[in-house]
Every structure is written in structure tokens, then in C-alpha cells.
Design an enzyme around this catalytic site. Structure first.
Site, PDB file in Angstrom:
ATOM      1  N   HIS A 285      -4.775   0.503  -6.996  1.00 51.49           N
ATOM      2  CA  HIS A 285      -3.160  -0.956  -7.946  1.00 51.49           C
ATOM      3  C   HIS A 285      -2.724  -1.628  -7.821  1.00 51.49           C
ATOM      4  O   HIS A 285      -3.325  -2.410  -7.191  1.00 51.49           O
ATOM      5  CB  HIS A 285      -2.246   0.429  -6.767  1.00 51.49           C
ATOM      6  CG  HIS A 285      -0.695   0.073  -6.253  1.00 51.49           C
ATOM      7  ND1 HIS A 285       0.221  -0.607  -5.228  1.00 51.49           N
ATOM      8  CD2 HIS A 285      -0.172   0.381  -7.778  1.00 51.49           C
ATOM      9  CE1 HIS A 285       1.091  -0.489  -5.948  1.00 51.49           C
ATOM     10  NE2 HIS A 285       1.123  -0.574  -7.363  1.00 51.49           N
TER      11      HIS A 285
ATOM     12  N   ASN B 172       4.030  -1.168  -1.268  1.00 49.74           N
ATOM     13  CA  ASN B 172       5.743  -0.452  -1.084  1.00 49.74           C
ATOM     14  C   ASN B 172       5.810   0.031  -0.688  1.00 49.74           C
ATOM     15  O   ASN B 172       7.570   0.264  -0.188  1.00 49.74           O
ATOM     16  CB  ASN B 172       5.564   1.029  -2.392  1.00 49.74           C
ATOM     17  CG  ASN B 172       5.503   0.238  -3.920  1.00 49.74           C
ATOM     18  OD1 ASN B 172       6.065  -0.773  -4.069  1.00 49.74           O
ATOM     19  ND2 ASN B 172       4.064   0.118  -4.692  1.00 49.74           N
TER      20      ASN B 172
END
Length: 295
Positions: free
Chosen positions: A139, A189
Site C-alpha cells: 500500500h 486507514n
């Protein structure tokens, strides 16, 4: 490792291709749309030129980097020699599973399959293949050429050897890798999106206005960008999608998306990419110019 394939030529995909090519890797940039590939290569050119203007890259390195990137709309041809594939398609679990089934069928047997997903389960994606031990999350943060962090996410079946290889590769790319386990939202997140959601909730409840909320977080908490402006930059549809993954994954009401966020996405107010979100980007400069200042 020399040959990399990147699936998706959008903001994240072209940034990932840029970084790999800049560090000497051969890259196949793959997208179903020729127009998307052209826009992706144009974005890479612009970002490289910007790096030269800032003095962080030599002029001769621009063409060297661009020469290492080939584009194709043929996935099978694009991945047949890949040692690593990084998927950067839309945050849609059905689409990602479809892509990974195709990658499993057409990539070399020892190829590592990575996804740039910001929240979707690596374990679930890996289960769509017959090589779960070779599936991992990689990511990157946006903008990829600038941001140093790479979240390296282990699925339930991801092997130690593959994890170590991706951690080492991230360092070669000039990034700082951080290994995390496969739970909804991972770390970035899982922490960021509730903060953004609470900021939207504060606006929704009339506690303060957009600029006031962002000013408090910038000046009071030292954030370089306020949470509502950051949400615009990420894309309000992306924020909503991630919050839904968190809410569905944990079944905890604290992750439920604010109704205001849901309504804005329904209305097509997606932030920078649509020209309007919590801020209006259409009056002074085009949305592309707003985004470019962060590249």
C-alpha cells in the site's frame, strides 16, 4: 528482480510505475483503456519534469526513466515475464478478485502478486488464487513519488520469504516499509478514516465550518493539511468505500460513514477529481492543478 507489471494507469498506478522505473526496474504499465495509458504516461512525464525543476532529479534521468516503462492494454502479454505484479485498480473486491484470478493463470509460477488496496482483505484476494503464499499488500501513499511510507500487509497465507522480499524491495525504492497484519483498514486507514469521518460529523452537526475544522487540525495538531481538504484530495468516494470496509469488517458503529459523506458522494461531489467537495476547486484553478501541487 528486474521486471515489474503495474495494473492500472490512474493516479496510484502511474505513480507506482514511475517509482519503479526511476529506480532501474523495467515496468509494464497495463490498463484496459489506451486513453488511460496516455494520461498515465503524461502524468509521469509531468511529475519527472517537476522533480527536475525542484532539483531532486537530473534532466538525463527523465528519459532514462521513461524508457523503462512500456504500456499495454493486453494483460496476458503484459504480465507473462513479470517477477512482481502490483495491482492498482479501483477499490472493488469483485474486480480485484477477477484480476488476481487472471494474474494467477498467466503470470510465471514464482511471481509475487501484490495489491495496492488501501483497505480490502489481502487474505480474501489471495484466496482467489492458487498461490496465496505469494499474495501480499503493498500500500503506497499518494502522491507515490513523494510519500515515503509503504504499508506491507501480510495475508493469512503470505509467506515469510515473500514478506521479507517486499520489505527489502521497498527500501530499494527509497521508501520506508512498515509491516502490518491483515485487518480492515490495516493501520493507516483504520486510524485516518475515523478522524476524517469525525471531522465530517462535526461539520454535519454544526460544531464548526470547513475552514475552521481544518485550521484547528493544521495549527493545533500540526497536520500539513486539514482532514476535510485531505478527504477532498483522497476522493470522498474512496473515503466512503474505506469506511464501509471498516464498518462491515468490524460491525462497530463507530466506523459508520457520516450521512453527509454519503449524500455528497451520491451527489457526485467527490473532491478534487470532480472539481468540488468540501472546497470548490472550479473557480480559481482546475482540479488537476490543485492535485499537482502535492506531486
Amino acid at each position: 528482480m528486474e521486471n515489474i507489471a503495474v495494473i492500472g494507469a490512474g493516479t496510484m498506478g502511474n505513480g507506482i510505475a514511475h517509482v519503479f522505473a526511476q529506480h532501474g526496474f523495467n515496468v509494464q504499465l497495463i490498463d484496459i483503456s489506451e486513453d488511460s495509458l496516455k494520461r498515465g504516461m503524461s502524468a509521469i512525464q509531468n511529475n519527472l519534469d517537476r522533480m527536475v525543476a525542484k532539483g531532486v532529479l537530473k534532466t538525463e534521468n527523465v528519459q532514462q526513466t521513461l524508457s523503462r516503462i512500456k504500456t499495454t492494454s493486453d494483460l496476458i502479454q503484459g504480465v507473462r515475464h513479470a517477477e512482481l505484479v502490483v495491482e492498482a485498480a479501483t477499490e472493488d473486491i469483485s474486480l480485484k478478485k477477477k484480476i488476481f484470478r487472471e494474474l494467477d493463470a498467466h503470470c510465471p509460477p514464482d511471481a509475487i502478486l501484490a495489491t495496492n488496496t488501501s483497505s480490502i482483505s489481502i487474505t480474501e484476494i489471495g484466496a482467489a488464487t492458487n498461490r496465496g503464499s505469494q499474495v501480499i499488500g503493498m500500500h503506497f501513499m499518494n502522491p507515490v513519488p513523494v510519500m515515503k511510507l509503504v504499508e506491507v500487509i501480510r495475508g493469512y497465507n503470505t509467506s515469510d520469504a515473500v514478506t521479507q522480499k517486499i520489505l527489502e524491495l521497498s527500501v530499494i525504492l527509497g521508501k520506508t516499509p512498515t509491516e502490518v497484519n491483515d485487518y480492515p483498514g490495516f493501520i493507516a486507514n483504520r486510524i485516518l478514516m475515523p478522524m476524517i469521518n469525525e471531522s465530517i460529523e462535526s461539520l454535519y452537526c454544526g460544531v464548526a465550518g470547513v475552514q475552521e475544522i481544518d485550521t484547528v487540525m493544521k495549527l493545533g495538531m500540526g497536520h500539513p493539511m486539514g482532514p476535510l481538504q485531505l478527504a477532498d484530495f483522497i476522493g470522498l468516494d474512496v473515503c466512503l468505500s474505506i469506511l464501509e470496509v471498516l464498518y462491515n469488517g468490524f460491525k462497530n458503529p463507530k466506523y459508520a460513514p457520516c450521512p453527509l459523506l454519503v449524500k455528497m458522494v451520491m451527489a457526485g461531489k467527490l473532491g478534487v477529481k470532480s472539481g468540488e467537495g468540501f472546497y470548490d476547486y472550479s473557480q480559481s484553478r482546475k482540479a488537476e492543478k490543485i492535485a499537482a501541487q502535492f506531486s
